[in-house]
Design an enzyme around this catalytic site. Sequence first.
Site, PDB file in Angstrom:
ATOM      1  N   ALA A 196      63.685  46.959  38.491  1.00 20.73           N
ATOM      2  CA  ALA A 196      64.244  47.888  39.480  1.00 20.73           C
ATOM      3  C   ALA A 196      65.758  47.765  39.531  1.00 20.73           C
ATOM      4  O   ALA A 196      66.325  47.058  40.372  1.00 20.73           O
ATOM      5  CB  ALA A 196      63.628  47.633  40.850  1.00 20.73           C
ATOM      6  N   THR A 251      67.964  50.876  38.203  1.00 16.67           N
ATOM      7  CA  THR A 251      68.535  52.219  38.334  1.00 16.67           C
ATOM      8  C   THR A 251      68.443  52.744  39.767  1.00 16.67           C
ATOM      9  O   THR A 251      67.433  52.565  40.448  1.00 16.67           O
ATOM     10  CB  THR A 251      67.808  53.190  37.385  1.00 16.67           C
ATOM     11  N   GLY A 311      73.050  54.623  37.314  1.00 16.96           N
ATOM     12  CA  GLY A 311      72.075  54.716  36.238  1.00 16.96           C
ATOM     13  C   GLY A 311      72.459  53.852  35.068  1.00 16.96           C
ATOM     14  O   GLY A 311      72.275  52.640  35.071  1.00 16.96           O
ATOM     15  N   PHE A 319      63.467  56.273  39.223  1.00 15.06           N
ATOM     16  CA  PHE A 319      62.899  56.341  37.869  1.00 15.06           C
ATOM     17  C   PHE A 319      62.413  54.968  37.390  1.00 15.06           C
ATOM     18  O   PHE A 319      62.613  54.599  36.228  1.00 15.06           O
ATOM     19  CB  PHE A 319      63.926  56.874  36.864  1.00 15.06           C
ATOM     20  N   ARG A 378      49.400  73.478   4.655  1.00 16.33           N
ATOM     21  CA  ARG A 378      49.787  74.815   5.138  1.00 16.33           C
ATOM     22  C   ARG A 378      50.232  75.673   3.958  1.00 16.33           C
ATOM     23  O   ARG A 378      51.098  75.269   3.173  1.00 16.33           O
ATOM     24  CB  ARG A 378      50.933  74.686   6.133  1.00 16.33           C
ATOM     25  N   GLY A 401      56.591  75.276  12.069  1.00 12.50           N
ATOM     26  CA  GLY A 401      56.787  76.673  12.456  1.00 12.50           C
ATOM     27  C   GLY A 401      56.237  76.965  13.840  1.00 12.50           C
ATOM     28  O   GLY A 401      56.357  76.149  14.755  1.00 12.50           O
ATOM     29  N   GLY A 402      55.609  78.107  14.005  1.00 11.34           N
ATOM     30  CA  GLY A 402      55.068  78.492  15.304  1.00 11.34           C
ATOM     31  C   GLY A 402      54.050  77.491  15.834  1.00 11.34           C
ATOM     32  O   GLY A 402      53.967  77.251  17.044  1.00 11.34           O
ATOM     33  N   GLU A 411      67.360  52.914  29.155  1.00  7.72           N
ATOM     34  CA  GLU A 411      67.944  51.678  28.590  1.00  7.72           C
ATOM     35  C   GLU A 411      69.407  51.905  28.192  1.00  7.72           C
ATOM     36  O   GLU A 411      69.941  51.247  27.300  1.00  7.72           O
ATOM     37  CB  GLU A 411      67.139  51.194  27.368  1.00  7.72           C
TER      38      GLU A 411
END
Length: 385
Positions: A121, A123, A128, A153, A269, A340-341, A364
């Site tokens: 603990a 941040t 930050g 966070f 593919r 691709g898509g 970090e």
Amino acid sequence: MDVTELEQVLRTVRDFVREKVVPFEAEIDATDHVPDSVRSAAKEMGLYGFAIPEEYGGLGLSMAEEAQLVFELGYTTPSLRSMFGTNNGIAGHVLLEGGTEQQKKRWLPELASGRVVASFALTEPDAGSNPAGLKTLAKQDGDGWRIDGAKRFITNAPTADVFMVFARTDPAEKGSRGITAFLVPRDAPGLTVAPKDHKMGQFGAHTADVHFDGVVVGPERVIGGEAGVGRGYSIAMRCLSHGRIHIAALCVGMADRLVDESVGYTRTREQGGRAIAAFQLVQGLVADSVTDLYAGRALVLDVARRFDDGSDLRVGPATAKYFASEMVGRVADRAVQIHGGAGYMRETTVERFYRDARLFRIYEGTSQIQQVIIAREVIGAAVDG
């Protein structure tokens, strides 16, 4: 650990990751939960204590050995490593770097076994990547301390049993001075954990804010005892150096997986009646990613060895974390492009890893903080004019 023992550990972890965790990746991403069976298996394998010395119940891996292990862990969802990474890393190393022998004997075996989960603990909303701006305060209360403030966070906060809390104990001191580390149990009156954060990626790995409203702890909770008062910042920096190499190795493992996913897709593919692997521009994307992977792996191993022999405890970890976190972002981006898509669809592995990889450039210490560390260490006092 000798070479044979290490290879056995690596092989066991490799099989575990690829056979027992990879099949659950989509489920973990969808449910934001790592199956209990995976968590139990990780404990049985000793993964909660691989970086903790054997005398305290861990495997006692060196940094170079740990890096190789984390290469294997990085091949799958980061939520696996996150379950036990803090015990081995920045939280466990608070005790290893600054704890009294009594504190180490009391807590490290608990962390190594996984019976206790620890959080780091540090941040805060306004502190930050540069923890010198810490506002959480700890004031003497009898022979103990009263802690007030908030952290943001915090990894594993929703499930943590103990928190390694950094607080300013001398408000008169500025910047990095006057900060002390405390071990605070989850059930301490006044400690509350907010609901877990809803993140872009890395589902299954939970973070949350932690609030301290008049949390009173005894003198035995000061990391390092009386001698540890005011030494919290230096402890945090040593822990983060270790953690940065660890994260760099994790990025290498993820890049390895992304290369495999990319290569496999180019072979299967088809476009215009032939596999896209035949297209030279696609080959170029693959070649760039393989080169990034090789460079990242070599850098991390070199930095880890220098960390072990004590010849580079600051610049090397920063360069490894900076390069590897940026590198895996490039590899993930190319992997999506190659797909691709399909690479933009939620059911695709590379789409998930693309989201997961983005965080590595932030925690970090952001990439920009790593740049500052590297430049200041190399250039010296001239950076301040």
